[in-house]
Design a protein around this motif. Structure first.
Motif, PDB file in Angstrom:
ATOM      1  N   ARG A   1      -7.466  31.230  12.229  1.00 16.00           N
ATOM      2  CA  ARG A   1      -6.232  31.667  12.904  1.00 16.00           C
ATOM      3  C   ARG A   1      -5.419  30.471  13.371  1.00 16.00           C
ATOM      4  O   ARG A   1      -4.190  30.434  13.217  1.00 16.00           O
ATOM      5  N   GLU A   2      -6.080  29.470  13.928  1.00 17.78           N
ATOM      6  CA  GLU A   2      -5.385  28.281  14.429  1.00 17.78           C
ATOM      7  C   GLU A   2      -4.784  27.473  13.281  1.00 17.78           C
ATOM      8  O   GLU A   2      -3.635  27.014  13.362  1.00 17.78           O
ATOM      9  N   VAL A   3      -5.561  27.280  12.230  1.00 17.48           N
ATOM     10  CA  VAL A   3      -5.069  26.511  11.081  1.00 17.48           C
ATOM     11  C   VAL A   3      -3.866  27.203  10.454  1.00 17.48           C
ATOM     12  O   VAL A   3      -2.838  26.569  10.151  1.00 17.48           O
ATOM     13  N   ASN A   4      -3.962  28.493  10.268  1.00 17.01           N
ATOM     14  CA  ASN A   4      -2.876  29.220   9.617  1.00 17.01           C
ATOM     15  C   ASN A   4      -1.638  29.332  10.497  1.00 17.01           C
ATOM     16  O   ASN A   4      -0.515  29.418   9.974  1.00 17.01           O
ATOM     17  N   ALA A   5      -1.824  29.312  11.812  1.00 11.10           N
ATOM     18  CA  ALA A   5      -0.664  29.308  12.706  1.00 11.10           C
ATOM     19  C   ALA A   5       0.153  28.029  12.514  1.00 11.10           C
ATOM     20  O   ALA A   5       1.392  28.056  12.564  1.00 11.10           O
ATOM     21  N   LEU A   6      -0.534  26.910  12.279  1.00 11.57           N
ATOM     22  CA  LEU A   6       0.171  25.651  12.003  1.00 11.57           C
ATOM     23  C   LEU A   6       0.781  25.663  10.612  1.00 11.57           C
ATOM     24  O   LEU A   6       1.956  25.319  10.424  1.00 11.57           O
TER      25      LEU A   6
ATOM     26  N   PHE B   1       0.843  -1.178   0.000  1.00 10.55           N
ATOM     27  CA  PHE B   1       0.000   0.000   0.000  1.00 10.55           C
ATOM     28  C   PHE B   1       0.888   1.240   0.000  1.00 10.55           C
ATOM     29  O   PHE B   1       2.011   1.224   0.480  1.00 10.55           O
ATOM     30  N   ILE B   2       0.341   2.314  -0.519  1.00  9.05           N
ATOM     31  CA  ILE B   2       1.034   3.596  -0.538  1.00  9.05           C
ATOM     32  C   ILE B   2       0.055   4.672  -0.083  1.00  9.05           C
ATOM     33  O   ILE B   2      -1.162   4.441  -0.063  1.00  9.05           O
ATOM     34  N   PRO B   3       0.561   5.850   0.286  1.00  7.30           N
ATOM     35  CA  PRO B   3      -0.352   6.961   0.580  1.00  7.30           C
ATOM     36  C   PRO B   3      -1.251   7.223  -0.619  1.00  7.30           C
ATOM     37  O   PRO B   3      -0.803   7.228  -1.761  1.00  7.30           O
ATOM     38  N   SER B   4      -2.513   7.442  -0.357  1.00  4.98           N
ATOM     39  CA  SER B   4      -3.489   7.545  -1.445  1.00  4.98           C
ATOM     40  C   SER B   4      -3.303   8.821  -2.257  1.00  4.98           C
ATOM     41  O   SER B   4      -2.798   9.838  -1.775  1.00  4.98           O
ATOM     42  N   THR B   5      -3.761   8.759  -3.478  1.00  7.98           N
ATOM     43  CA  THR B   5      -3.721   9.914  -4.365  1.00  7.98           C
ATOM     44  C   THR B   5      -4.523  11.067  -3.786  1.00  7.98           C
ATOM     45  O   THR B   5      -4.099  12.231  -3.839  1.00  7.98           O
ATOM     46  N   ASP B   6      -5.677  10.774  -3.201  1.00  6.32           N
ATOM     47  CA  ASP B   6      -6.525  11.825  -2.627  1.00  6.32           C
ATOM     48  C   ASP B   6      -5.808  12.546  -1.486  1.00  6.32           C
ATOM     49  O   ASP B   6      -5.928  13.767  -1.349  1.00  6.32           O
ATOM     50  N   LEU B   7      -5.090  11.796  -0.665  1.00  8.57           N
ATOM     51  CA  LEU B   7      -4.340  12.428   0.425  1.00  8.57           C
ATOM     52  C   LEU B   7      -3.266  13.343  -0.128  1.00  8.57           C
ATOM     53  O   LEU B   7      -3.152  14.511   0.284  1.00  8.57           O
ATOM     54  N   MET B   8      -2.473  12.854  -1.057  1.00  4.84           N
ATOM     55  CA  MET B   8      -1.341  13.634  -1.552  1.00  4.84           C
ATOM     56  C   MET B   8      -1.787  14.878  -2.315  1.00  4.84           C
ATOM     57  O   MET B   8      -1.076  15.884  -2.345  1.00  4.84           O
ATOM     58  N   LYS B   9      -2.973  14.849  -2.900  1.00  2.00           N
ATOM     59  CA  LYS B   9      -3.487  16.011  -3.622  1.00  2.00           C
ATOM     60  C   LYS B   9      -3.827  17.174  -2.695  1.00  2.00           C
ATOM     61  O   LYS B   9      -3.911  18.324  -3.140  1.00  2.00           O
ATOM     62  N   LEU B  10      -4.031  16.894  -1.424  1.00  2.00           N
ATOM     63  CA  LEU B  10      -4.405  17.943  -0.487  1.00  2.00           C
ATOM     64  C   LEU B  10      -3.265  18.921  -0.224  1.00  2.00           C
ATOM     65  O   LEU B  10      -3.495  20.099   0.061  1.00  2.00           O
TER      66      LEU B  10
ATOM     67  N   VAL C   1     -10.309  22.558   8.276  1.00  2.00           N
ATOM     68  CA  VAL C   1      -9.719  21.949   9.471  1.00  2.00           C
ATOM     69  C   VAL C   1      -9.587  20.442   9.285  1.00  2.00           C
ATOM     70  O   VAL C   1      -8.558  19.841   9.618  1.00  2.00           O
ATOM     71  N   LYS C   2     -10.619  19.818   8.762  1.00  2.00           N
ATOM     72  CA  LYS C   2     -10.586  18.366   8.562  1.00  2.00           C
ATOM     73  C   LYS C   2      -9.481  17.976   7.592  1.00  2.00           C
ATOM     74  O   LYS C   2      -8.764  16.980   7.817  1.00  2.00           O
ATOM     75  N   ASP C   3      -9.319  18.738   6.526  1.00  8.35           N
ATOM     76  CA  ASP C   3      -8.238  18.458   5.575  1.00  8.35           C
ATOM     77  C   ASP C   3      -6.873  18.639   6.237  1.00  8.35           C
ATOM     78  O   ASP C   3      -5.947  17.859   6.006  1.00  8.35           O
ATOM     79  N   GLU C   4      -6.756  19.674   7.065  1.00 10.07           N
ATOM     80  CA  GLU C   4      -5.468  19.930   7.725  1.00 10.07           C
ATOM     81  C   GLU C   4      -5.126  18.824   8.718  1.00 10.07           C
ATOM     82  O   GLU C   4      -3.968  18.409   8.825  1.00 10.07           O
TER      83      GLU C   4
ATOM     84  N   CYS D   1      -1.396  12.264   9.197  1.00 11.72           N
ATOM     85  CA  CYS D   1      -1.454  11.040   8.397  1.00 11.72           C
ATOM     86  C   CYS D   1      -0.481   9.989   8.943  1.00 11.72           C
ATOM     87  O   CYS D   1       0.634  10.295   9.339  1.00 11.72           O
ATOM     88  N   PHE D   2      -0.952   8.752   9.001  1.00  9.81           N
ATOM     89  CA  PHE D   2      -0.175   7.593   9.430  1.00  9.81           C
ATOM     90  C   PHE D   2       0.274   7.686  10.893  1.00  9.81           C
ATOM     91  O   PHE D   2       1.259   7.070  11.287  1.00  9.81           O
TER      92      PHE D   2
END
Length: 476
Positions: free
Chosen positions: A372-377, A302-311, A400-403, A409-410
């Motif tokens: 603000r929290e997301v962008n701080a990260l 298995f490898i990291p999915s295409t959908d994950l890497m596109k984010l 937030v969910k995407d971040e 991940c993993f």
């Protein structure tokens, strides 16, 4: 649940015992007498006993997809078949593709840790040691018990959706045992289990605040307990408390977000040089080092999915450096290395504080605060154009969910997040290594019962009356 421990505690103690470590209490039972002895016991049996758990978590998510090894098809076939039953959400995932049993050890191990915590807390008044030492040990024991129930609840209990549902649906048994028992226990409700873990983590926080013992990151500590409290509150959708507890992590720790945009010398992200690690524990999951071991020879299942890497943005250092991935995003690298190279196998870390607060703010409709929290990260992960924007709380929550997905991940977060959010439909394709055009597409439906794992077969055989989840059968 059927509790049956045949001197497992004694054996665990004796493995590392020195001449004055234990005092003899009876012909068969050896009991520690000092706080330090119990601390060694908790560490060896509860935190770092070399047992790898939950290897399957990432394989079940949309972060993983198959890879066909055309150069070495047999190796791919062997590894992928080992995790096939989890990857395809089978009715009984311990049963592998060849019908052999691959035992799920998480249930037994987490209940073992709960028993360890129960025993330590029960013997607190009998131990030799200072008040501060006892409070520090109590903090660790309460943390261990809360954390163990959290893992059990999110593996084998139904998802926490709301307070009303949680009071009705089943979770896992609550075990108050403090010694050897042979006893059947029924499942408790989700609410009862979450109430217990919340009470435990509050007791852990109070104990650590009383002890004021200086800790290393290899032991549970005040900041770690605040972070687990924030996580529990977030899963309960208690957003105000999730924010308050997350704030308390920053007030109780000198840790800071690791800045990927500045020159760094660490080879992997989970490394001794990473200053955002609050607590490190356990062993490297072998599915990361084996099943996802993509290299120039393409030895992987298995490898990291295409959908994950596109984010990831094109200039996101999480994607472009080898701190997170290698081989053009086909190989997870967070865990890659050895402990002698300063590797941290698993970690509670500061990034979760920011993303817990971001999610809680978004859920409360506080879009500006969430961003603000997301962008701080993201500022510490992306050198230029790191900011994201949203006009509605719904859009902010999606960001937030995407971040969370990209950042954790993993690390075992994704499956639990999918369960508690909306349990979406997922699809996994499983192909023949010898003939890749021959494949079966497996579907995990929206709100599928298979979002909950069945009780392991060994436990089911000992406790026939216990209620089990009815997962659908899926073809091979």
């Amino acid at each position: 649940m059927r509790i049956q421990y045949i001197y497992i505690i004694v054996m665990g103690m004796l493995l590392g015992a020195c001449s004055d470590f234990l005092e003899e209490n009876s012909q068969d039972l050896m009991i520690p007498k000092t706080v330090q002895s119990y601390k060694e016991f908790l560490y060896g049996e509860g935190l770092n006993n070399k047992i790898v758990l939950c290897e399957y978590l990432d394989v079940m998510t949309d972060d993983a997809e198959e890879i066909i090894n055309t150069k070495r098809p047999y190796e791919t076939s062997v590894d992928s078949r080992k995790y096939w039953s989890y990857y395809t959400w089978q009715e009984y995932p311990e049963i592998q593709m060849d019908n052999s049993l691959s035992e799920d050890r998480a249930w037994g191990e987490f209940y073992h840790r709960i028993l360890i915590a129960n025993i330590i807390l029960n013997h607190m008044s009998d131990m030799e040691g200072t008040y501060a030492e006892k409070m520090d040990l109590a903090g660790e024991a309460y943390f261990l018990r809360a954390w163990s129930y959290f893992m059990l609840a999110n593996l084998y209990g139904k998802p926490y959706i709301n307070e009303e549902q949680a009071a009705k649906d089943f979770c896992v048994p609550i075990n108050h045992a403090i010694d050897i028992e042979d006893k059947l226990l029924p499942r408790s409700s989700i609410k009862e289990v979450y109430d217990l873990m919340e009470a435990d983590i509050k007791s852990s926080i109070a104990s650590f605040k009383s002890s004021r013992v200086e800790k290393t990151i290899f032991r549970p500590n005040l900041a770690t307990s605040y972070l687990l409290a924030s996580r529990i509150a977030l899963f309960r959708k208690d957003y105000d408390r999730a924010i308050v507890y997350a704030d308390s992590v920053l007030l109780s720790s000198e840790a800071s977000l690791f800045d990927m945009t500045e020159p760094y010398s660490i080879p992997r992200f989970l490394n001794i040089g990473n200053n955002e690690i609050l607590f490190s524990y356990g062993e490297v999951p072998s599915n990361i080092s084996a099943v996802f071991q993509y290299s120039s020879s393409q030895r992987a299942s298995f490898i990291p999915s295409t959908d994950l890497m596109k984010l990831y943005a094109a200039n996101d250092i999480r994607k472009t450096s080898t701190l997170f991935f290698a081989n053009a995003g086909k190989k997870p690298m967070k865990y890659y290395g050895t402990t002698s190279e300063g590797l941290y196998p698993h970690a509670f870390r500061l990034a979760e504080v920011y993303l817990n607060r971001a999610e809680a703010y978004a859920a409360k409709g506080m879009t500006t605060d969430a961003l603000r929290e997301v962008n701080a990260l993201r500022e510490k992960r992306i050198p230029e154009n790191h900011e994201v924007t949203a006009t509605t709380a719904e859009d902010a929550l999606a960001l937030v969910k995407d971040e969370r997905r990209m950042e954790f991940c993993f690390e075992g977060f994704r499956w639990f997040d999918l369960r508690r959010w909306d349990r979406p439909q997922l699809k996994h394709r499983f192909s023949s290594a010898e003939n890749p055009s021959n494949y079966i597409e497996y579907v995990l439906q929206q709100d599928d019962p298979a979002y909950t794992l069945p009780i392991p077969q060994k436990e089911r055989e000992m406790n026939l009356p216990i209620e089990n989840i009815n997962r659908p059968r899926r073809d091979k």
